[in-house]
Scaffold this motif. Structure first.
Motif, PDB file in Angstrom:
ATOM      1  N   GLY A   1       0.814  -1.212   0.000  1.00 19.34           N
ATOM      2  CA  GLY A   1       0.000   0.000   0.000  1.00 19.34           C
ATOM      3  C   GLY A   1       0.847   1.262   0.000  1.00 19.34           C
ATOM      4  N   LEU A   2       1.954   1.246   0.750  1.00 22.34           N
ATOM      5  CA  LEU A   2       2.843   2.407   0.780  1.00 22.34           C
ATOM      6  C   LEU A   2       3.363   2.737  -0.619  1.00 22.34           C
ATOM      7  CD1 LEU A   2       4.935   1.717   4.000  1.00 22.34           C
ATOM      8  CD2 LEU A   2       3.423   3.676   3.617  1.00 22.34           C
ATOM      9  N   ALA A   3       3.749   1.702  -1.325  1.00 21.12           N
ATOM     10  CA  ALA A   3       4.266   1.929  -2.681  1.00 21.12           C
ATOM     11  C   ALA A   3       3.188   2.468  -3.599  1.00 21.12           C
ATOM     12  CB  ALA A   3       4.831   0.626  -3.243  1.00 21.12           C
ATOM     13  N   LYS A   4       1.987   1.931  -3.455  1.00 17.65           N
ATOM     14  CA  LYS A   4       0.896   2.365  -4.323  1.00 17.65           C
ATOM     15  C   LYS A   4       0.509   3.815  -4.038  1.00 17.65           C
ATOM     16  CE  LYS A   4      -3.253   0.417  -6.395  1.00 17.65           C
ATOM     17  NZ  LYS A   4      -4.260  -0.655  -6.336  1.00 17.65           N
ATOM     18  N   MET A   5       0.731   4.262  -2.803  1.00 15.71           N
ATOM     19  CA  MET A   5       0.399   5.645  -2.450  1.00 15.71           C
ATOM     20  C   MET A   5       1.527   6.626  -2.783  1.00 15.71           C
ATOM     21  SD  MET A   5      -1.735   5.350   1.142  1.00 15.71           S
ATOM     22  CE  MET A   5      -0.472   4.421   2.001  1.00 15.71           C
ATOM     23  N   GLY A   6       2.603   6.108  -3.348  1.00 13.93           N
ATOM     24  CA  GLY A   6       3.691   6.993  -3.770  1.00 13.93           C
ATOM     25  C   GLY A   6       4.899   6.993  -2.867  1.00 13.93           C
ATOM     26  N   TYR A   7       4.879   6.147  -1.826  1.00 14.25           N
ATOM     27  CA  TYR A   7       6.008   6.097  -0.910  1.00 14.25           C
ATOM     28  C   TYR A   7       6.962   4.957  -1.296  1.00 14.25           C
ATOM     29  CZ  TYR A   7       3.072   9.169   1.889  1.00 14.25           C
ATOM     30  OH  TYR A   7       2.292  10.214   2.320  1.00 14.25           O
ATOM     31  N   SER A   8       7.318   4.902  -2.560  1.00 12.92           N
ATOM     32  CA  SER A   8       8.133   3.795  -3.051  1.00 12.92           C
ATOM     33  C   SER A   8       9.523   3.795  -2.422  1.00 12.92           C
ATOM     34  CB  SER A   8       8.244   3.856  -4.574  1.00 12.92           C
ATOM     35  OG  SER A   8       8.779   5.099  -4.980  1.00 12.92           O
ATOM     36  N   SER A   9      10.026   4.946  -1.993  1.00 14.60           N
ATOM     37  CA  SER A   9      11.356   4.983  -1.384  1.00 14.60           C
ATOM     38  C   SER A   9      11.383   4.176  -0.094  1.00 14.60           C
ATOM     39  CB  SER A   9      11.779   6.428  -1.121  1.00 14.60           C
ATOM     40  OG  SER A   9      10.862   7.072  -0.240  1.00 14.60           O
ATOM     41  N   ILE A  10      10.278   4.213   0.653  1.00 13.54           N
ATOM     42  CA  ILE A  10      10.191   3.411   1.888  1.00 13.54           C
ATOM     43  C   ILE A  10      10.149   1.931   1.544  1.00 13.54           C
ATOM     44  CG2 ILE A  10       8.800   2.920   3.929  1.00 13.54           C
ATOM     45  CD1 ILE A  10       7.795   5.800   3.837  1.00 13.54           C
ATOM     46  N   THR A  11       9.333   1.596   0.553  1.00 13.08           N
ATOM     47  CA  THR A  11       9.226   0.201   0.120  1.00 13.08           C
ATOM     48  C   THR A  11      10.573  -0.319  -0.372  1.00 13.08           C
ATOM     49  OG1 THR A  11       6.943   0.601  -0.542  1.00 13.08           O
ATOM     50  CG2 THR A  11       7.987  -1.381  -1.389  1.00 13.08           C
ATOM     51  N   ASP A  12      11.281   0.509  -1.128  1.00 13.88           N
ATOM     52  CA  ASP A  12      12.581   0.098  -1.662  1.00 13.88           C
ATOM     53  C   ASP A  12      13.566  -0.243  -0.548  1.00 13.88           C
ATOM     54  OD1 ASP A  12      11.600   0.477  -4.187  1.00 13.88           O
ATOM     55  OD2 ASP A  12      12.637   2.384  -4.539  1.00 13.88           O
ATOM     56  N   ARG A  13      13.450   0.465   0.572  1.00 12.08           N
ATOM     57  CA  ARG A  13      14.360   0.188   1.698  1.00 12.08           C
ATOM     58  C   ARG A  13      13.935  -1.043   2.483  1.00 12.08           C
ATOM     59  NH1 ARG A  13      14.093   5.893   2.372  1.00 12.08           N
ATOM     60  NH2 ARG A  13      12.718   5.679   4.181  1.00 12.08           N
ATOM     61  N   LEU A  14      12.630  -1.292   2.549  1.00 11.52           N
ATOM     62  CA  LEU A  14      12.119  -2.399   3.361  1.00 11.52           C
ATOM     63  C   LEU A  14      12.259  -3.762   2.675  1.00 11.52           C
ATOM     64  CD1 LEU A  14       8.825  -0.887   4.839  1.00 11.52           C
ATOM     65  CD2 LEU A  14      10.917  -1.465   6.087  1.00 11.52           C
ATOM     66  N   LEU A  15      11.952  -3.818   1.396  1.00 17.47           N
ATOM     67  CA  LEU A  15      11.856  -5.112   0.709  1.00 17.47           C
ATOM     68  C   LEU A  15      13.135  -5.941   0.777  1.00 17.47           C
ATOM     69  CD1 LEU A  15       9.684  -4.281  -2.436  1.00 17.47           C
ATOM     70  CD2 LEU A  15       8.992  -5.439  -0.327  1.00 17.47           C
ATOM     71  N   PRO A  16      14.333  -5.357   0.627  1.00 20.98           N
ATOM     72  CA  PRO A  16      15.542  -6.192   0.683  1.00 20.98           C
ATOM     73  C   PRO A  16      15.774  -6.857   2.035  1.00 20.98           C
ATOM     74  CG  PRO A  16      16.006  -4.109  -0.424  1.00 20.98           C
ATOM     75  CD  PRO A  16      14.646  -3.979   0.191  1.00 20.98           C
ATOM     76  N   TYR A  17      15.128  -6.362   3.084  1.00 22.33           N
ATOM     77  CA  TYR A  17      15.240  -7.023   4.386  1.00 22.33           C
ATOM     78  C   TYR A  17      14.339  -8.250   4.478  1.00 22.33           C
ATOM     79  CZ  TYR A  17      17.811  -2.974   6.153  1.00 22.33           C
ATOM     80  OH  TYR A  17      18.746  -1.999   6.351  1.00 22.33           O
ATOM     81  N   ILE A  18      13.383  -8.360   3.561  1.00 19.41           N
ATOM     82  CA  ILE A  18      12.392  -9.433   3.612  1.00 19.41           C
ATOM     83  C   ILE A  18      12.645 -10.487   2.544  1.00 19.41           C
ATOM     84  CG2 ILE A  18       9.914  -9.947   3.592  1.00 19.41           C
ATOM     85  CD1 ILE A  18       9.425  -6.967   4.208  1.00 19.41           C
ATOM     86  N   PHE A  19      13.078 -10.063   1.349  1.00 21.94           N
ATOM     87  CA  PHE A  19      13.196 -10.965   0.211  1.00 21.94           C
ATOM     88  C   PHE A  19      14.585 -10.883  -0.409  1.00 21.94           C
ATOM     89  CE2 PHE A  19       8.728  -9.480   0.252  1.00 21.94           C
ATOM     90  CZ  PHE A  19       8.097 -10.695   0.487  1.00 21.94           C
ATOM     91  N   ASP A  20      14.930 -11.915  -1.196  1.00 17.55           N
ATOM     92  CA  ASP A  20      16.187 -11.856  -1.940  1.00 17.55           C
ATOM     93  C   ASP A  20      16.015 -10.950  -3.160  1.00 17.55           C
ATOM     94  OD1 ASP A  20      15.086 -13.301  -4.135  1.00 17.55           O
ATOM     95  OD2 ASP A  20      15.808 -15.213  -3.364  1.00 17.55           O
ATOM     96  N   ALA A  21      17.107 -10.722  -3.862  1.00 15.24           N
ATOM     97  CA  ALA A  21      17.116  -9.717  -4.938  1.00 15.24           C
ATOM     98  C   ALA A  21      16.144 -10.059  -6.064  1.00 15.24           C
ATOM     99  CB  ALA A  21      18.529  -9.580  -5.499  1.00 15.24           C
ATOM    100  N   ARG A  22      16.015 -11.347  -6.402  1.00 14.74           N
ATOM    101  CA  ARG A  22      15.105 -11.733  -7.486  1.00 14.74           C
ATOM    102  C   ARG A  22      13.651 -11.503  -7.087  1.00 14.74           C
ATOM    103  NH1 ARG A  22      17.642 -14.960 -11.525  1.00 14.74           N
ATOM    104  NH2 ARG A  22      19.757 -15.624 -10.965  1.00 14.74           N
TER     105      ARG A  22
END
Length: 432
Positions: A233-254
């Motif tokens: 939801g954060l990414a969809k609302m335009g906060y993609s910079s937050i999502t970009d920082r969070l996702l690598p802590y949860i998933f691998d690069a692929r």
């Protein structure tokens, strides 16, 4: 099992009058002299300069691919298309009537007695031609595994298959006809299935039938868990910079790449879906008899959903040489839609079958018949969206093989036929 229904052999060939009309329409094409806005490129949709180049190649019958190879005789549309038809007809085509509906399909048979019957289901904006680069590879015996009898039908409403006979015709109905095609028309007792895009949906539906014993896809619609919705939801609302920082802590690069591709698709790439899922006739009628309109509409999808290193989207002489995403193959796809007059009916799955994504995600009774059957999946980096590995189990599948690739996209059979054919051979040799 003896076949119950007799198909009619056909040649995939169109009258001279159809090609002469196409030539006139291309010759009379009027496109803007300037881009929509300065330096628009692909940002606003189809790139005008690329569209103009393809239209010129099309009307000259002089499709020069990205490696500088002249792939057409240069004698106009008719001369070029007759060469294309020779290529398409190297394996036989048939029409079968199943439940009163015309089903077009191509069969490429292996000489091997133990070859695996494999049905390949295409999606949008694809056609049976999507499988073209796989046919020679999969039908030939290979020391690394078994060969295949490859059956490639046109979805109902696509190509030379008939249009849906009534309102409410969904891909469940199409899958039922495809199962009958394999068992009652072709007489296979068991078969394997593969697909991408809408073909992914059909493949999962076919896996619910007893005769389909193993299945494989190059697309997976993610079943997003509740805990992940805030991040999405954060990414969809335009906060993609937050999502970009969070996702690598949860998933691998692929996995991160697939999620980001999906978020981009939802924010700037899914407008066509809403149109085709709500008012398919409006844009369908507008494109019905407009070859350049069809090309412009399809071209943007081929570019956005394919690996950008593909020959069609690189300067002449460059690009990934193993890829079939070339100028000519894009023109062949557009020509098939135009000549078969199927653009408008190809939109119908968006209107009639969107509910299936929820059924696969939430209805365990619905997915139960395929639950124990072997499932294989190939992932390509320029897929339009995908399911991270930790979420695949939520799709109620018995995952036996997950192959990762560094090149390719949504149209894997065209974009990276070598990798996909290798994956299919390896998976079905082990699990069919």
């Amino acid at each position: 099992m003896a076949p119950k229904l007799s198909p009619k052999p056909i040649r995939f060939r169109f009258p001279d009058s159809d090609l002469e009309k196409l030539q006139r329409q291309l010759d009379d094409t009027l496109l803007p002299e300037e881009e929509l806005v300065e330096d628009a490129g692909w940002k606003y949709g189809t790139d005008l300069s690329k569209l103009k180049q393809l239209v010129e190649d099309w009307k000259r019958g002089d499709a020069v691919d990205a490696f500088g190879k002249n792939t057409g005789p240069g004698g106009g549309v008719s001369a070029w298309w007759r060469k294309v038809e020779e290529r398409i007809n190297r394996y036989p085509h048939y029409i079968a009537e199943i439940e009163g509906v015309q089903v077009h399909y191509q069969v490429a048979r292996s000489p091997e007695t133990d070859a695996i019957p494999l049905i390949f289901s295409h999606g949008w904006p694809g056609s049976f031609f999507e499988a073209d680069l796989l046919l020679d590879k999969l039908t030939r015996p290979d020391v690394s595994g078994r060969s295949f009898h490859v059956v490639v039908p046109s979805l109902i409403g696509y190509g030379l298959s008939g249009k849906p006979p009534k309102q409410g015709w969904s891909l469940e109905d199409t899958a039922r006809l495809f199962d009958k095609l394999m068992t009652e028309v072709l007489g296979f007792q068991t078969y394997a299935a593969h697909g991408g895009d809408w073909g992914y949906t059909i493949t999962r539906l076919l896996a619910r039938y007893d005769a389909c014993t193993a299945y494989h896809t190059n697309f997976l619609v993610p079943n997003i868990p509740t805990y992940a919705l805030p991040v999405m939801g954060l990414a969809k609302m335009g906060y993609s910079s937050i999502t970009d920082r969070l996702l690598p802590y949860i998933f691998d690069a692929r996995d991160v790449n697939l999620l980001k591709r999906g978020l981009e698709y939802m924010s700037v790439g899914s407008g066509y879906y809403q149109i085709q899922a709500t008012k398919p006739a409006t844009v369908g009628y507008a494109l019905y008899d407009s070859p350049v309109g069809i090309l412009s509409y399809l071209l943007e999808k081929f570019r956005e959903w394919s690996d950008r290193r593909a020959p069609a989207f690189q300067p002449a002489g460059q690009g990934e040489q193993s890829s079939g995403m070339t100028d000519e193959n894009i023109l062949i796809s557009a020509t098939i839609y135009y000549l078969t007059k199927s653009t408008h009916t190809s939109f119908l799955p968006y209107y009639e079958s969107g509910y299936l994504f929820d059924k696969f995600a939430k209805d365990r009774t619905f997915t139960a018949p395929a639950r124990k059957k072997p499932f294989g999946h190939s992932r390509f980096p320029w897929e339009l969206a995908g399911s991270p590995k930790p979420w695949i189990g939520r799709l109620d599948v018995n995952l036996k093989s997950l192959k990762e690739h560094d090149y390719g996209g949504h149209f894997a059979a065209l974009d990276n036929p070598n990798a996909l054919s290798s994956d299919l051979r390896e998976f079905f040799t082990a699990h069919f």
